[in-house]
Design a protein around this motif. Structure first.
Motif, PDB file in Angstrom:
ATOM      1  N   GLY A  82       0.788  -1.521  -0.415  1.00 33.20           N
ATOM      2  CA  GLY A  82      -0.037   0.582   0.164  1.00 33.20           C
ATOM      3  C   GLY A  82       0.752   1.692  -0.357  1.00 33.20           C
ATOM      4  O   GLY A  82      -0.048   2.056   0.559  1.00 33.20           O
ATOM      5  N   ILE A  83       2.406   1.091   0.049  1.00 33.87           N
ATOM      6  CA  ILE A  83       3.251   2.379  -0.676  1.00 33.87           C
ATOM      7  C   ILE A  83       3.566   2.548  -1.339  1.00 33.87           C
ATOM      8  O   ILE A  83       3.847   1.419  -2.174  1.00 33.87           O
ATOM      9  N   THR A  84       3.908   3.558  -1.823  1.00 33.72           N
ATOM     10  CA  THR A  84       5.316   3.326  -3.060  1.00 33.72           C
ATOM     11  C   THR A  84       5.842   4.631  -3.231  1.00 33.72           C
ATOM     12  O   THR A  84       5.929   5.637  -1.995  1.00 33.72           O
ATOM     13  N   GLU A  85       7.396   3.666  -3.187  1.00 35.86           N
ATOM     14  CA  GLU A  85       8.837   4.192  -3.309  1.00 35.86           C
ATOM     15  C   GLU A  85       8.731   4.908  -4.483  1.00 35.86           C
ATOM     16  O   GLU A  85       9.337   4.066  -5.452  1.00 35.86           O
ATOM     17  N   VAL A 109       7.955   8.843  -0.570  1.00 37.45           N
ATOM     18  CA  VAL A 109       7.682   7.751   0.418  1.00 37.45           C
ATOM     19  C   VAL A 109       5.970   8.654   0.097  1.00 37.45           C
ATOM     20  O   VAL A 109       5.763   8.599   1.509  1.00 37.45           O
ATOM     21  N   CYS A 110       4.920   7.192  -0.539  1.00 35.99           N
ATOM     22  CA  CYS A 110       3.353   7.162   0.052  1.00 35.99           C
ATOM     23  C   CYS A 110       2.979   6.284   0.955  1.00 35.99           C
ATOM     24  O   CYS A 110       2.871   5.199   0.214  1.00 35.99           O
ATOM     25  N   TRP A 111       2.900   7.133   2.098  1.00 39.68           N
ATOM     26  CA  TRP A 111       2.368   6.206   2.798  1.00 39.68           C
ATOM     27  C   TRP A 111       1.409   6.603   3.423  1.00 39.68           C
ATOM     28  O   TRP A 111       2.028   7.934   4.601  1.00 39.68           O
ATOM     29  N   PRO A 112       0.347   5.833   4.078  1.00 40.39           N
ATOM     30  CA  PRO A 112      -1.292   6.526   4.033  1.00 40.39           C
ATOM     31  C   PRO A 112      -1.175   7.012   5.456  1.00 40.39           C
ATOM     32  O   PRO A 112      -1.571   8.191   6.175  1.00 40.39           O
ATOM     33  N   LEU A 120       8.954   6.351  11.688  1.00 41.70           N
ATOM     34  CA  LEU A 120       9.735   6.032  10.624  1.00 41.70           C
ATOM     35  C   LEU A 120      10.799   5.117  11.144  1.00 41.70           C
ATOM     36  O   LEU A 120      10.734   3.865  10.536  1.00 41.70           O
ATOM     37  N   LYS A 121      10.681   5.081  12.152  1.00 45.20           N
ATOM     38  CA  LYS A 121      11.656   3.375  12.845  1.00 45.20           C
ATOM     39  C   LYS A 121      11.292   2.668  12.546  1.00 45.20           C
ATOM     40  O   LYS A 121      11.374   1.669  12.604  1.00 45.20           O
ATOM     41  N   ASN A 122       9.442   2.662  12.482  1.00 44.34           N
ATOM     42  CA  ASN A 122       9.149   1.601  11.801  1.00 44.34           C
ATOM     43  C   ASN A 122       8.259   0.873  10.930  1.00 44.34           C
ATOM     44  O   ASN A 122       7.597   0.678  10.497  1.00 44.34           O
ATOM     45  N   ALA A 123       8.605   2.206   9.491  1.00 43.13           N
ATOM     46  CA  ALA A 123       8.114   2.006   8.315  1.00 43.13           C
ATOM     47  C   ALA A 123       7.989   0.911   7.188  1.00 43.13           C
ATOM     48  O   ALA A 123       9.908   0.192   7.641  1.00 43.13           O
ATOM     49  N   PRO A 124       7.639   0.691   6.818  1.00 42.10           N
ATOM     50  CA  PRO A 124       7.210  -0.663   6.268  1.00 42.10           C
ATOM     51  C   PRO A 124       7.956   0.051   4.105  1.00 42.10           C
ATOM     52  O   PRO A 124       7.520  -0.636   3.717  1.00 42.10           O
ATOM     53  N   PHE A 125       9.279   0.558   4.467  1.00 42.46           N
ATOM     54  CA  PHE A 125      10.149   0.592   3.238  1.00 42.46           C
ATOM     55  C   PHE A 125      10.727  -0.908   3.186  1.00 42.46           C
ATOM     56  O   PHE A 125      11.361  -1.467   3.810  1.00 42.46           O
ATOM     57  N   GLY A 126      10.550  -0.730   1.751  1.00 45.82           N
ATOM     58  CA  GLY A 126      11.577  -1.618   0.881  1.00 45.82           C
ATOM     59  C   GLY A 126      13.592  -1.658   0.757  1.00 45.82           C
ATOM     60  O   GLY A 126      13.134  -2.788   0.885  1.00 45.82           O
ATOM     61  N   MET A 127      13.454  -0.565   1.509  1.00 49.12           N
ATOM     62  CA  MET A 127      15.040  -0.751   1.197  1.00 49.12           C
ATOM     63  C   MET A 127      15.132   0.288   1.909  1.00 49.12           C
ATOM     64  O   MET A 127      14.016   2.109   1.995  1.00 49.12           O
ATOM     65  N   GLY A 128      16.084   1.066   2.570  1.00 45.58           N
ATOM     66  CA  GLY A 128      16.622   2.716   4.206  1.00 45.58           C
ATOM     67  C   GLY A 128      15.491   2.047   5.192  1.00 45.58           C
ATOM     68  O   GLY A 128      14.919   3.534   4.832  1.00 45.58           O
ATOM     69  N   THR A 129      15.308   1.190   5.520  1.00 52.74           N
ATOM     70  CA  THR A 129      14.785   1.535   7.433  1.00 52.74           C
ATOM     71  C   THR A 129      15.438   2.147   8.074  1.00 52.74           C
ATOM     72  O   THR A 129      17.062   2.268   8.146  1.00 52.74           O
ATOM     73  N   ARG A 164       4.496  15.811   4.833  1.00 53.20           N
ATOM     74  CA  ARG A 164       3.074  16.164   5.253  1.00 53.20           C
ATOM     75  C   ARG A 164       2.352  15.192   6.084  1.00 53.20           C
ATOM     76  O   ARG A 164       3.145  14.023   5.509  1.00 53.20           O
ATOM     77  N   LYS A 165       1.383  14.551   6.272  1.00 55.40           N
ATOM     78  CA  LYS A 165       0.429  13.722   6.398  1.00 55.40           C
ATOM     79  C   LYS A 165       0.285  12.596   5.354  1.00 55.40           C
ATOM     80  O   LYS A 165      -0.026  13.191   3.966  1.00 55.40           O
ATOM     81  N   GLY A 166       1.413  11.520   5.182  1.00 53.03           N
ATOM     82  CA  GLY A 166       0.854  10.523   3.829  1.00 53.03           C
ATOM     83  C   GLY A 166       2.329  11.129   3.047  1.00 53.03           C
ATOM     84  O   GLY A 166       2.703   9.732   2.517  1.00 53.03           O
ATOM     85  N   LEU A 167       2.774  11.630   3.672  1.00 53.61           N
ATOM     86  CA  LEU A 167       4.497  11.943   2.166  1.00 53.61           C
ATOM     87  C   LEU A 167       4.958  11.856   3.055  1.00 53.61           C
ATOM     88  O   LEU A 167       5.429  12.398   4.165  1.00 53.61           O
ATOM     89  N   VAL A 168       6.711  10.861   2.737  1.00 54.10           N
ATOM     90  CA  VAL A 168       7.435  10.553   3.622  1.00 54.10           C
ATOM     91  C   VAL A 168       9.226  11.779   2.768  1.00 54.10           C
ATOM     92  O   VAL A 168       8.747  10.847   1.401  1.00 54.10           O
ATOM     93  N   VAL A 169       9.314  11.569   3.344  1.00 53.37           N
ATOM     94  CA  VAL A 169      11.152  12.231   1.888  1.00 53.37           C
ATOM     95  C   VAL A 169      11.987  11.774   2.877  1.00 53.37           C
ATOM     96  O   VAL A 169      12.429  12.052   4.438  1.00 53.37           O
ATOM     97  N   THR A 170      13.225  11.240   2.218  1.00 55.82           N
ATOM     98  CA  THR A 170      14.506  10.722   3.065  1.00 55.82           C
ATOM     99  C   THR A 170      15.238  11.332   1.839  1.00 55.82           C
ATOM    100  O   THR A 170      14.795  11.081   0.564  1.00 55.82           O
ATOM    101  N   VAL A 171      16.497  11.127   2.793  1.00 56.33           N
ATOM    102  CA  VAL A 171      18.257  11.887   1.860  1.00 56.33           C
ATOM    103  C   VAL A 171      19.003  10.404   2.531  1.00 56.33           C
ATOM    104  O   VAL A 171      19.475  10.699   3.793  1.00 56.33           O
ATOM    105  N   MET A 172      19.731  10.232   1.361  1.00 59.34           N
ATOM    106  CA  MET A 172      21.150   9.355   2.001  1.00 59.34           C
ATOM    107  C   MET A 172      22.292   9.941   0.975  1.00 59.34           C
ATOM    108  O   MET A 172      22.196  10.218   0.015  1.00 59.34           O
TER     109      MET A 172
END
Length: 190
Positions: A82-85, A109-112, A120-129, A164-172
């Motif tokens: 249910g998320i899009t990275e 990451v579109c995570w409703p 974010l500590k428990n986010a269901p990211f496919g990579m980059g947790t 904002r709600k439902g939208l996460v940004v990550t940077v490595m």
């Protein structure tokens, strides 16, 4: 004097229009940048951009500070649970094992369910947790969750925030880019 009054009235009207237009524009803004089918195909085909794309590499996101010296780049799209990275990675030509290797990965990451930084500590990211030792800090004017890059992500610093709600940004950012991380983060616009 009449010209000054006309100018003052027009300025006030322009200001009032800008104030009333802002909520309407926010309502029109998509909740989360979504990759096109072509971008998803480029990702699954592992297509490489040489030279890499610039500030608008991710549709709906502007990365205003991209350090110089990257040789190639590539889009990444991952949909699951249910998320899009959706992101882009810039890289130089050095070996990934080299401590001088430069890479920058920006992802949305579109995570409703996302609404708080601590999620974010428990986010269901496919990579980059955020699985290591994390800290909450202020970098580039944003409150972020951060950790030292682990083996899977390479060396450097990994950060993320809820835009904002439902939208996460990550940077490595790899180790040579860590000094520029504040500029990179501050320059990201959605």
């Amino acid at each position: 004097m009449t010209r000054m009054r006309v100018f003052a009235v027009l300025s006030a009207l322009s200001f009032a229009t800008a104030l009333t237009a802002t909520p309407a524009q926010a309502a029109e803004r998509p909740a989360c940048p979504v990759p096109t089918k072509a971008e998803a195909k480029r990702s699954s085909d592992a297509k490489t951009d040489k030279p890499p794309r610039g500030a608008a590499a991710i549709k709906g996101v502007r990365v205003n500070h991209i350090p110089k010296g990257f040789a190639y780049g590539g889009v990444s799209v991952n949909k699951h649970d249910g998320i899009t990275e959706y992101g882009y990675q810039w890289r130089d030509a050095r070996s990934e094992e080299s401590r001088k290797h430069r890479s920058l990965w920006v992802r949305v990451v579109c995570w409703p369910k996302a609404s708080k930084l601590t999620q974010l500590k428990n986010a269901p990211f496919g990579m980059g947790t955020f699985s290591g030792s994390t800290k909450i800090m202020k970098i580039g004017g944003r409150q972020v969750l951060t950790q030292v890059g682990d083996g899977a992500l390479g060396h450097g610093r990994y950060v993320g925030w809820v835009e904002r709600k439902g939208l996460v940004v990550t940077v490595m950012g790899s180790r040579p880019l860590v000094p520029e991380l504040a500029k990179i983060i501050k320059g990201i616009e959605l």
